[in-house]
Design an enzyme around this catalytic site. Sequence first.
Site, PDB file in Angstrom:
ATOM      1  N   LYS A  98       0.845  -1.204   0.000  1.00 59.39           N
ATOM      2  CA  LYS A  98       0.000   0.000   0.000  1.00 59.39           C
ATOM      3  C   LYS A  98       0.874   1.245   0.000  1.00 59.39           C
ATOM      4  O   LYS A  98       1.902   1.288   0.679  1.00 59.39           O
ATOM      5  CB  LYS A  98      -0.912  -0.025   1.230  1.00 59.39           C
ATOM      6  CG  LYS A  98      -1.983   1.068   1.258  1.00 59.39           C
ATOM      7  CD  LYS A  98      -2.868   0.926   2.501  1.00 59.39           C
ATOM      8  CE  LYS A  98      -4.004   1.926   2.515  1.00 59.39           C
ATOM      9  NZ  LYS A  98      -4.867   1.758   3.720  1.00 59.39           N
ATOM     10  N   SER A 124      -9.774  -0.859   6.780  1.00 55.51           N
ATOM     11  CA  SER A 124      -9.215  -0.737   5.430  1.00 55.51           C
ATOM     12  C   SER A 124      -8.465  -1.938   4.883  1.00 55.51           C
ATOM     13  O   SER A 124      -8.143  -1.957   3.697  1.00 55.51           O
ATOM     14  CB  SER A 124      -8.310   0.489   5.344  1.00 55.51           C
ATOM     15  OG  SER A 124      -9.117   1.629   5.239  1.00 55.51           O
ATOM     16  N   SER A 160      -9.711   1.377   2.567  1.00 58.52           N
ATOM     17  CA  SER A 160      -8.896   2.196   1.683  1.00 58.52           C
ATOM     18  C   SER A 160      -7.776   1.429   0.975  1.00 58.52           C
ATOM     19  O   SER A 160      -7.214   1.933   0.017  1.00 58.52           O
ATOM     20  CB  SER A 160      -8.268   3.373   2.467  1.00 58.52           C
ATOM     21  OG  SER A 160      -7.412   2.873   3.483  1.00 58.52           O
TER      22      SER A 160
HETATM   23  N1  GLN Z   1     -13.248   3.770   5.943  1.00 61.70           N
HETATM   24  C1  GLN Z   1     -12.552   4.159   7.125  1.00 61.70           C
HETATM   25  C2  GLN Z   1     -12.127   5.596   7.026  1.00 61.70           C
HETATM   26  O1  GLN Z   1     -12.378   6.177   6.036  1.00 61.70           O
HETATM   27  C3  GLN Z   1     -11.398   3.273   7.391  1.00 61.70           C
HETATM   28  C4  GLN Z   1     -10.172   3.660   6.672  1.00 61.70           C
HETATM   29  C5  GLN Z   1      -8.960   2.900   7.114  1.00 61.70           C
HETATM   30  O2  GLN Z   1      -9.052   1.866   7.792  1.00 61.70           O
HETATM   31  N2  GLN Z   1      -7.810   3.447   6.772  1.00 61.70           N
HETATM   32  O3  GLN Z   1     -11.577   6.167   7.928  1.00 61.70           O
END
Ligand code: GLN
Length: 428
Positions: free
Chosen positions: A34, A133, A109
């Site tokens: 990532k 995410s 994400s």
């Molecule tokens: N969807 C969540 C957010 O937008 C989780 C994102 C993540 O785990 N980085 O914060």
Amino acid sequence: MSADDPHNVFITRETVAGDSDSETSIAGKSVAVKDNISTAGVRTTCGSEMLAEYVPPYSATVVERVLDAGADVVGKTNMDEFGMGTTTETSAFGPTENPVDPERVPGGSSGGSAAAVAAGEADLALGSDTGGSVRCPAAFCGVVGIKPTYGLVSRYGLVAYANSLEQIGPIAPTVEEAAALLDAIAGPDPNDGTTRPEGENSDYAAAADGDVDGLTVGIPTELFEGADERVVETVEAAIDDLEAQGAETVEVSLPSVEHAVQAYYVIAMSEASSNLARFDGVRYGHRAESEGNWNEAFAETREAFGAEVKRRILLGTYALSAGYHDKYYKKAQDARAWIRQDFEDAFEEVDVIASPTMPVLPFELGESLDDPLQMYLADANTTPANLANLPAISVPAGEADGLPVGLQLVGRKFDEETVIRAASAVEE
Ligand code: GLN
């Protein structure tokens, strides 16, 4: 998107070869990373215009460990900007398609990482999970994702979004392969004081033995209510299957989790507003050509953030401000303590807690972007494990309408083994 990257999985495609003398079980495998995990000499953008040209001078501990274990890094994957999103559509580098259905999002994400594995662009991948995410894109793309217990895996070199919630985690086609990657990256790190001192020589891969005889699985009604019926049916069928293999199911109650999304977003945005203050045009990345004074130059530089990131910096700053701190931030911390307690109580009775990973099927591309609240609510089942710092996994439970459905298992602190064992039985 390009001919050699049809789903727009990678932001940067570059190979860093691992130690060819290594003989670990991931030696020779390709790993997609990532793009918020630092790679020395390879640009690390966090999916943001702000860092579009940023090349870190050092690698994250997890990257060093993957290379030492003999795997090759094969590229940096697309993601929601700074990890803020659930679909990979807030990336400044365009959306990633879900390889299972290119009209749909891969989740987020860490959407690029899960899509890379689902499309066979990489054997394995690393993501980061602040509120789901790793698990969300694993569920949407039909692969396995693990969010480790807070403190199991070093965050050194991970560009921070919300430090108290996030962990780097593995994504793979199977539970055993995800566990093998976890073995490579887990363990204490002198560069990250939040890592647990013990636990150097884990063997999580060996726990993927599918043996659930005598295991007690908790079923929290709160995490099934409100979920899409097709998702619930698929997950329930997978749980029946665990029972047929000798597991026992017990209903448990987690009344606090109805506040998880609200608490999560207040805490995550508050931490983000502080973390992202470092992108000031002086130290990292983009700098606006400004004729103005410091405040003007700072403001103009920060126009490089996308809309979702700006929204979160503003809301987080507001939640932490002197007049509102008690009303929002402190309340969210109280809810967090309550959620942690609810899990502790439940784990006196059960070994793991099962639910749908995501309450919905993968969104269509573009569907959720203009409605941030709809996007936030999709994190209802994943955020509790981050708030309680517990290990959690998403494993494919089957399909509904041709789309993958993920089953989530949450375990006791540092009891990754049980979670991995139960998940491997879901696969069978
Ligand atoms: N969807 C969540 C957010 O937008 C989780 C994102 C993540 O785990 N980085 O914060």
